[in-house]
Scaffold this active site. Structure first.
Site, short mmCIF file in Angstrom:
data_model
loop_
_atom_site.label_atom_id
_atom_site.label_comp_id
_atom_site.label_asym_id
_atom_site.label_seq_id
_atom_site.Cartn_x
_atom_site.Cartn_y
_atom_site.Cartn_z
CG ASP A 1 57.38 57.46 48.44
OD1 ASP A 1 58.01 58.25 49.08
OD2 ASP A 1 57.62 56.60 47.59
CB VAL B 1 62.10 60.41 41.55
CG1 VAL B 1 61.12 59.30 40.79
CG2 VAL B 1 61.29 61.60 41.76
N GLY C 1 64.76 47.12 56.47
CA GLY C 1 65.23 48.49 56.14
C GLY C 1 64.55 48.90 55.01
CE LYS D 1 60.09 58.06 45.77
NZ LYS D 1 59.94 56.58 46.45
CD GLU E 1 60.34 56.66 55.99
OE1 GLU E 1 60.29 57.22 56.73
OE2 GLU E 1 60.08 56.88 54.50
N GLY F 1 65.65 56.22 44.06
CA GLY F 1 66.91 56.21 44.83
C GLY F 1 68.11 56.18 43.72
CD GLU G 1 69.11 61.36 39.32
OE1 GLU G 1 69.49 62.20 38.09
OE2 GLU G 1 67.99 60.83 39.20
#
Lengths: 360, 360
Positions: free
Chosen positions: A188, A119, A174, A192, A177, A121, A116
């Site tokens: 990314d 993708v 935050g 996903k 990265e 969060g 879960e």
């Protein structure tokens, strides 16, 4: 039920804290945590010096993989599944490459493989998609599924700052990265959208074949021009199943103010998919951050504890993948933007963005 | 697994068709359908002349209640649960009144009680909320959870028609029932927000104590004035858990264009809730219609078939309920709207609408 965690960084550490918070109430306990020796003092008796102390541990029922990366996590997941342990992961790199193998091995061993958190969060997206495809045919998925780049584009548009400044702010908070290349260039989101598409269309959608075009060329001037044309710029992933083939795109898109993606701002994500019986479903939530992502992992762990997480991938082979170049595009060249019907090569322009419409 | 259906109207008939479509593939079969004698020819051998032929039938594992109304469905659901059958229902009247009893009886009998379709039509909302409250504290819920009134307000605002004309169109398209009073006056949304709140806050929120103010007084002039002030009018349900008490409101609200509820149009619904660990989650989809609602029922049936639907209500008693009158309101009187801080009595004005902000 006993849990082992691989990797005690931002996400793995969040999972450890959440499970420790309600261990007594739920009967779920973290027994071992693998990480670098520097974490030994913090973890005490639960410290595991090698992944085998987690993956091959007879006392452990579920392995949470929160390592990041590809090759090493792959080996750990395979080892854990082969040892008859269920696996929960948030790792989109490894899931987008190997989901067919993971699901097949979990089925063979009679255990769970749940991802879960890979993708969107903390959004309960994959579990909903699995429920939907069980009783619907899904033909289209679109959304904003990268918190870093949505934060950057929102910050640039609303506060008129440069991409570099917005990226620095995202790192400070935050949301990005140290090396944000995979976010900025769309890799990314490509991983996903391919995970979602594979589950939705019941066959493997190989992300390596997907066209993606990043946001690194976006400037305040381009954003102003987009706005002057009556649009907002969003970084969108979309896929469609058409006649047994899949079209996928990960590219900046211009959207009108009444488009549901227009109001998805900062680190939030949103995903919509079209079902034949259930029409359009949409999901919104934080796509990044320690506790949203850890929540999704712990929700998967809780599903296994409650016996609620059974799912086996319907694998109808690998899809042929193509792009959306025949759509209408906003193209920018020599300080001026215009709309064209279809493009042949994005590098013919300084910047391109697809015109994204819900009703297309 | 064998299913019995109570009521073969729009929703029950949709469930019958969907399950028949994939019976062989899933091993789920409809054995009996109770309805009026006029449906006997259509249903053939599966016709049940009394609800007992479904609720007390030893061959049936799951009873789908799609009757509508309150007293009669209540008796049928209790009878089915007492006979050791799982129950799936889309009936918000009966769920909002009796959910404590249904969940408790299901737990006692070791069967399932599932009601996904009772709120938000085809949106997988209740199953997600249940997952969330398992590992989060939820403190606020808001959304548009009535397709009929959202259709009417959207139609009035976008096409400048009267409420009566918009209602007629909603009826013609099947988005409104013959008697739309419960929709227009907010009783339907009140029931739904109380179901969601009861699950989210882990105690019963009695809908009979909830203030609700309908949209019957909305005119094109009011909508124009709201628009001139820079807002859109939406019919919103909201609840909050504050210091062990619950505030609930079902009333027209004015929202800014960048509010996520502003782009929820026509028969679509959207619900957002706030979690302590997982921040805000949002859900969007069709809140009405045959196959969206039937999809939610069939998804519940499939959960039971897969052993994935276990949930028992955490019941911490009944909540005290109050309203939002201390908030900022748009008030309309003598052809003119203005904003005031708090109201004491809505009937002091020709029309009132709360100022709804996400960040409140």
């Amino acid at each position: 039920m006993n849990i082992g965690i691989l990797g005690c960084g931002t996400i793995g550490g969040g999972v450890l804290k959440m499970i420790d918070d309600f261990s007594a109430e739920k009967g779920i306990y973290v027994k071992k945590v693998f990480d670098l020796p520097s974490k030994k003092d913090m973890l005490g008796e639960r410290f595991a010096a090698t992944p085998d102390e987690v993956c091959l541990n007879d006392e452990i029922d579920v392995v949470v993989e929160a390592l990041g990366g590809d090759k090493f996590p792959y080996e750990c997941i395979i080892k854990a599944l082969n040892s008859g342990k269920s696996v929960v992961t948030s790792n989109k790199e490894v899931v987008s490459l190997h989901l067919e193998e993971f699901y097949a091995l979990a089925k063979e061993k009679g255990v769970y493989f749940l991802c879960e958190a890979s993708v969107g969060g903390g959004i309960p997206l994959i579990c909903s998609l699995i429920d939907s495809v069980n009783i619907n045919n899904v033909s289209r998925i679109y959304g904003i599924i990268n918190g870093t780049t949505n934060f950057i584009l929102t910050k640039m548009a609303k506060e008129n700052v440069s991409l570099d400044d917005a990226l620095s702010e995202a790192k400070r908070l935050g949301f990005a990265e140290y090396d944000a290349t995979a976010d900025l260039e769309g890799l990314d989101m490509t991983r996903k959208i391919c995970i979602l598409s594979s589950i939705a269309y019941k066959g493997y959608v190989p992300y390596v074949n997907v066209y993606h075009y990043g946001i690194t060329k976006v400037t305040p001037e381009i954003l102003s021009d987009v706005k002057a044309n009556g649009y907002t710029l969003k970084f969108v992933a979309e896929s469609r199943l058409i006649d047994g083939k899949v079209k996928v795109s990960v590219e900046p898109c211009v959207v009108k103010a009444d488009n549901p993606l227009a109001n998805v701002n900062y680190e939030f994500n949103a995903v919509y998919y079209h079902c034949d019986r259930n029409d359009t479903l949409g999901f919104y939530g934080k796509g990044a951050g320690r506790f949203p992502t850890a929540s999704a992992i712990v929700a998967d762990v809780a599903r296994i504890a409650n016996g609620n997480g059974k799912y086996y991938f319907s694998n109808n082979g690998e899809f042929e993948v193509s792009n959306f170049f025949d759509a209408e595009y906003y193209v920018y060249k020599n300080g001026k933007g215009e709309f064209v019907n279809g493009i042949t090569n994005p590098s013919d322009y300084e910047f391109v963005a697809r015109l994204f419409k819900v009703e297309d």
